[in-house]
Motif scaffolding. Sequence first.
Motif, PDB file in Angstrom:
ATOM      1  N   LYS A 135      -1.470   3.829   6.233  1.00 31.53           N
ATOM      2  CA  LYS A 135      -0.516   2.762   6.529  1.00 31.53           C
ATOM      3  C   LYS A 135      -0.752   1.560   5.612  1.00 31.53           C
ATOM      4  O   LYS A 135       0.200   0.955   5.090  1.00 31.53           O
ATOM      5  CB  LYS A 135      -0.616   2.337   7.991  1.00 31.53           C
ATOM      6  CG  LYS A 135       0.377   1.243   8.363  1.00 31.53           C
ATOM      7  CD  LYS A 135       0.261   0.872   9.821  1.00 31.53           C
ATOM      8  CE  LYS A 135       1.216  -0.189  10.276  1.00 31.53           C
ATOM      9  NZ  LYS A 135       1.744  -1.111   9.336  1.00 31.53           N
ATOM     10  N   ALA A 136      -2.016   1.210   5.368  1.00 33.18           N
ATOM     11  CA  ALA A 136      -2.340   0.079   4.495  1.00 33.18           C
ATOM     12  C   ALA A 136      -1.838   0.333   3.072  1.00 33.18           C
ATOM     13  O   ALA A 136      -1.284  -0.562   2.425  1.00 33.18           O
ATOM     14  CB  ALA A 136      -3.842  -0.182   4.500  1.00 33.18           C
ATOM     15  N   MET A 137      -2.016   1.545   2.595  1.00 28.99           N
ATOM     16  CA  MET A 137      -1.535   1.888   1.244  1.00 28.99           C
ATOM     17  C   MET A 137      -0.009   1.870   1.181  1.00 28.99           C
ATOM     18  O   MET A 137       0.568   1.403   0.199  1.00 28.99           O
ATOM     19  CB  MET A 137      -2.048   3.276   0.824  1.00 28.99           C
ATOM     20  CG  MET A 137      -3.504   3.276   0.412  1.00 28.99           C
ATOM     21  SD  MET A 137      -3.853   2.163  -0.959  1.00 28.99           S
ATOM     22  CE  MET A 137      -2.950   2.918  -2.271  1.00 28.99           C
ATOM     23  N   THR A 138       0.626   2.364   2.220  1.00 30.27           N
ATOM     24  CA  THR A 138       2.092   2.360   2.270  1.00 30.27           C
ATOM     25  C   THR A 138       2.626   0.929   2.280  1.00 30.27           C
ATOM     26  O   THR A 138       3.573   0.602   1.555  1.00 30.27           O
ATOM     27  CB  THR A 138       2.591   3.123   3.504  1.00 30.27           C
ATOM     28  OG1 THR A 138       2.066   4.453   3.469  1.00 30.27           O
ATOM     29  CG2 THR A 138       4.099   3.175   3.553  1.00 30.27           C
TER      30      THR A 138
ATOM     31  N   GLY B  49      -4.003 -10.630  -3.941  1.00 24.44           N
ATOM     32  CA  GLY B  49      -4.027 -11.094  -2.560  1.00 24.44           C
ATOM     33  C   GLY B  49      -3.668  -9.997  -1.571  1.00 24.44           C
ATOM     34  O   GLY B  49      -4.276  -9.871  -0.502  1.00 24.44           O
ATOM     35  N   LYS B  50      -2.693  -9.196  -1.931  1.00 25.65           N
ATOM     36  CA  LYS B  50      -2.264  -8.115  -1.046  1.00 25.65           C
ATOM     37  C   LYS B  50      -3.218  -6.930  -1.088  1.00 25.65           C
ATOM     38  O   LYS B  50      -3.269  -6.132  -0.150  1.00 25.65           O
ATOM     39  CB  LYS B  50      -0.852  -7.674  -1.417  1.00 25.65           C
ATOM     40  CG  LYS B  50       0.178  -8.729  -1.090  1.00 25.65           C
ATOM     41  CD  LYS B  50       1.546  -8.357  -1.552  1.00 25.65           C
ATOM     42  CE  LYS B  50       2.485  -9.516  -1.222  1.00 25.65           C
ATOM     43  NZ  LYS B  50       3.735  -9.430  -1.891  1.00 25.65           N
ATOM     44  N   LEU B  51      -3.965  -6.829  -2.157  1.00 24.46           N
ATOM     45  CA  LEU B  51      -4.910  -5.721  -2.298  1.00 24.46           C
ATOM     46  C   LEU B  51      -6.077  -5.869  -1.330  1.00 24.46           C
ATOM     47  O   LEU B  51      -6.709  -4.884  -0.957  1.00 24.46           O
ATOM     48  CB  LEU B  51      -5.413  -5.657  -3.744  1.00 24.46           C
ATOM     49  CG  LEU B  51      -6.082  -4.390  -4.207  1.00 24.46           C
ATOM     50  CD1 LEU B  51      -5.147  -3.196  -4.017  1.00 24.46           C
ATOM     51  CD2 LEU B  51      -6.474  -4.511  -5.667  1.00 24.46           C
ATOM     52  N   GLY B  52      -6.341  -7.102  -0.910  1.00 20.41           N
ATOM     53  CA  GLY B  52      -7.436  -7.341   0.031  1.00 20.41           C
ATOM     54  C   GLY B  52      -7.277  -6.570   1.323  1.00 20.41           C
ATOM     55  O   GLY B  52      -8.252  -6.056   1.883  1.00 20.41           O
ATOM     56  N   SER B  53      -6.054  -6.474   1.825  1.00 18.53           N
ATOM     57  CA  SER B  53      -5.831  -5.749   3.083  1.00 18.53           C
ATOM     58  C   SER B  53      -6.066  -4.243   2.922  1.00 18.53           C
ATOM     59  O   SER B  53      -6.406  -3.563   3.895  1.00 18.53           O
ATOM     60  CB  SER B  53      -4.429  -6.009   3.605  1.00 18.53           C
ATOM     61  OG  SER B  53      -3.469  -5.495   2.712  1.00 18.53           O
ATOM     62  N   VAL B  54      -5.909  -3.733   1.716  1.00 18.86           N
ATOM     63  CA  VAL B  54      -6.125  -2.304   1.481  1.00 18.86           C
ATOM     64  C   VAL B  54      -7.613  -1.979   1.491  1.00 18.86           C
ATOM     65  O   VAL B  54      -8.022  -0.906   1.951  1.00 18.86           O
ATOM     66  CB  VAL B  54      -5.487  -1.886   0.133  1.00 18.86           C
ATOM     67  CG1 VAL B  54      -5.802  -0.440  -0.210  1.00 18.86           C
ATOM     68  CG2 VAL B  54      -3.992  -2.097   0.172  1.00 18.86           C
ATOM     69  N   THR B  55      -8.423  -2.895   1.024  1.00 21.57           N
ATOM     70  CA  THR B  55      -9.860  -2.614   0.877  1.00 21.57           C
ATOM     71  C   THR B  55     -10.665  -2.830   2.157  1.00 21.57           C
ATOM     72  O   THR B  55     -11.845  -2.488   2.184  1.00 21.57           O
ATOM     73  CB  THR B  55     -10.452  -3.500  -0.234  1.00 21.57           C
ATOM     74  OG1 THR B  55     -10.286  -4.876   0.123  1.00 21.57           O
ATOM     75  CG2 THR B  55      -9.782  -3.222  -1.564  1.00 21.57           C
ATOM     76  N   LYS B  56     -10.057  -3.384   3.197  1.00 25.64           N
ATOM     77  CA  LYS B  56     -10.773  -3.614   4.456  1.00 25.64           C
ATOM     78  C   LYS B  56     -11.052  -2.287   5.166  1.00 25.64           C
ATOM     79  O   LYS B  56     -10.275  -1.345   5.083  1.00 25.64           O
ATOM     80  CB  LYS B  56      -9.965  -4.530   5.374  1.00 25.64           C
ATOM     81  CG  LYS B  56      -9.893  -5.949   4.874  1.00 25.64           C
ATOM     82  CD  LYS B  56      -9.117  -6.819   5.842  1.00 25.64           C
ATOM     83  CE  LYS B  56      -9.014  -8.232   5.276  1.00 25.64           C
ATOM     84  NZ  LYS B  56      -8.175  -9.091   6.108  1.00 25.64           N
ATOM     85  N   VAL B  57     -12.170  -2.271   5.874  1.00 27.89           N
ATOM     86  CA  VAL B  57     -12.550  -1.081   6.640  1.00 27.89           C
ATOM     87  C   VAL B  57     -11.585  -0.913   7.814  1.00 27.89           C
ATOM     88  O   VAL B  57     -11.251  -1.872   8.506  1.00 27.89           O
ATOM     89  CB  VAL B  57     -14.006  -1.216   7.155  1.00 27.89           C
ATOM     90  CG1 VAL B  57     -14.365  -0.034   8.051  1.00 27.89           C
ATOM     91  CG2 VAL B  57     -14.967  -1.330   5.998  1.00 27.89           C
ATOM     92  N   LYS B  58     -11.152   0.320   8.018  1.00 32.58           N
ATOM     93  CA  LYS B  58     -10.206   0.631   9.098  1.00 32.58           C
ATOM     94  C   LYS B  58     -10.904   1.478  10.165  1.00 32.58           C
ATOM     95  O   LYS B  58     -11.854   2.199   9.894  1.00 32.58           O
ATOM     96  CB  LYS B  58      -9.004   1.414   8.551  1.00 32.58           C
ATOM     97  CG  LYS B  58      -8.393   0.871   7.283  1.00 32.58           C
ATOM     98  CD  LYS B  58      -7.584  -0.382   7.549  1.00 32.58           C
ATOM     99  CE  LYS B  58      -6.819  -0.783   6.328  1.00 32.58           C
ATOM    100  NZ  LYS B  58      -7.329  -1.885   5.572  1.00 32.58           N
TER     101      LYS B  58
END
Length: 128
Positions: free
Chosen positions: A80-83, A63-72
């Motif tokens: 910041k997403a990885m941190t 669930g939390k990995l979804g925010s990492v894979t979104k286009v920035k």
Amino acid sequence: MAKTPDMTATMKEMMGAFPVDTKAMEDAFKTTATLNEKLSHVAIEAADKSAEISAKWTQETLGKLGSVTKVKDEPADYSKAMTDFASASAEVAAEHLAAFAEIAKKAQMETVELMMAAGKDMSEDATA
């Protein structure tokens, strides 16, 4: 030609000379079987709870990995997403490892209690 001696009569005679209380043997077997059943229950319960924690941990991580894979928009946002993901993962890991420790502690305590009770029962059976 040599004839093989019949050992059946010899064994019957020998077993008759050493009477054994089969009731005591049956009780010892039942005590052992009961102990094995209880120990199996403890192990299965611990494995079941561990599997639940593992599944929950996996679901939370995915669930939390979804925010990492979104286009920035900005390259710094990826960092910041990885941190954020690493920080959240570390918190979740600590919680779940503590839950695993609780399961292990409970299983250990139940096992010790069962072994103490079984030792008492087996000494009584041996005395009988």
